[in-house]
Scaffold this motif. Structure first.
Motif, PDB file in Angstrom:
ATOM      1  N   THR A  91       0.815  -1.224   0.000  1.00 45.15           N
ATOM      2  CA  THR A  91       0.000   0.000   0.000  1.00 45.15           C
ATOM      3  C   THR A  91       0.845   1.268   0.000  1.00 45.15           C
ATOM      4  O   THR A  91       0.317   2.367  -0.156  1.00 45.15           O
ATOM      5  N   GLN A  93       1.968   2.635   2.405  1.00 46.94           N
ATOM      6  CA  GLN A  93       1.673   3.376   3.646  1.00 46.94           C
ATOM      7  C   GLN A  93       2.817   3.185   4.634  1.00 46.94           C
ATOM      8  O   GLN A  93       3.352   2.100   4.785  1.00 46.94           O
ATOM      9  N   PRO A 149      -0.200   4.282  11.679  1.00 48.73           N
ATOM     10  CA  PRO A 149       0.057   5.032  10.433  1.00 48.73           C
ATOM     11  C   PRO A 149       0.640   6.401  10.749  1.00 48.73           C
ATOM     12  O   PRO A 149       0.223   7.045  11.717  1.00 48.73           O
TER      13      PRO A 149
END
Ligand code: SF4
Ligand code: SF4
Length: 204
Positions: A91, A93, A149
């Motif tokens: 991703t 991320q 995150p």
């Protein structure tokens, strides 16, 4: 001869007089209002709430505001901070997988908090850090295996930062708490390297 005897008794009288004077002062304190206070349980307002806004106490970190720039860790002259950020290859991320603050080493110089671009790390007004377990002075803001995150600031918006001059919950553990789990000792989880690639899966 008579003067020697006179001096002898004069000295005895002076000794008793000075003892009496000294004890009279001591005795008078039995009836005066105390000028000291019993700390910490007999004061109306906790000391932490009476400290000035710029007081530099134990560091507090809001990992939710951290952009994972690693600036605080690089800035610290004593190596008190340890952060780890990984990137999920699928991703893209980025996640914070480690944010440790060793308050036993920290000299509260403020270099890390002054350089943090988002206000994620700051000094609280907490200053008590007595502990029966030295390792409890390493505060782990990210639990072993947890991935938070990284914060993505909105352009033009000022970072809220942590509230200033507000009493905080004790970030560190109570003095007799058992020591925290060392992430390096955790098994059965994927351990992530700083460069984003997961290490080998460990069996429990
Ligand atoms: S206050 Fe100073 S010594 Fe403490 S963690 Fe920050 S940079 Fe390091
Ligand atoms: S706490 Fe601040 S300086 Fe440290 S990595 Fe996070 S955003 Fe960067």
């Amino acid at each position: 001869m008579s003067s020697t005897v006179f001096d002898y008794f004069t000295n005895i009288r002076n000794a008793f007089t000075s003892i009496f004077h000294g004890l009279a002062v001591t005795f008078s304190y039995l009836f005066r209002k105390p000028t000291t206070i019993q700390y910490p349980d007999r004061i109306d307002t906790p000391v932490q709430q009476m400290l000035p806004p710029l007081f530099r106490g134990i560091l507090e970190v809001d990992v939710g505001l951290c952009i994972g720039c690693n600036l605080c860790e690089k800035t610290c002259p004593l190596g008190c901070l340890r952060t780890a950020v990984v990137r999920d290859p699928e991703t893209n991320q980025r996640y914070i997988t480690r944010f440790d603050v060793d308050i036993s080493k920290c000299m509260v110089c403020g270099l890390c908090s002054e350089n943090c671009p988002t206000g994620a790390v700051r000094h609280s007004t907490e200053f008590e850090a007595s502990t029966a377990n030295m390792v409890n002075l390493v505060i782990r803001y990210v639990k072993p295996g947890e991935r938070i995150p990284v914060h993505k600031p909105v352009k033009g918006e000022e970072s809220p930062g942590l509230p200033q001059n507000e009493p905080i919950a004790r970030a560190h553990k109570e003095w007799d708490e058992p020591p925290p789990v060392d992430p390096d000792q955790v098994r059965g989880r994927v351990r992530w390297k700083n460069d984003g690639a997961p290490e080998e899966e460990q069996s429990s």
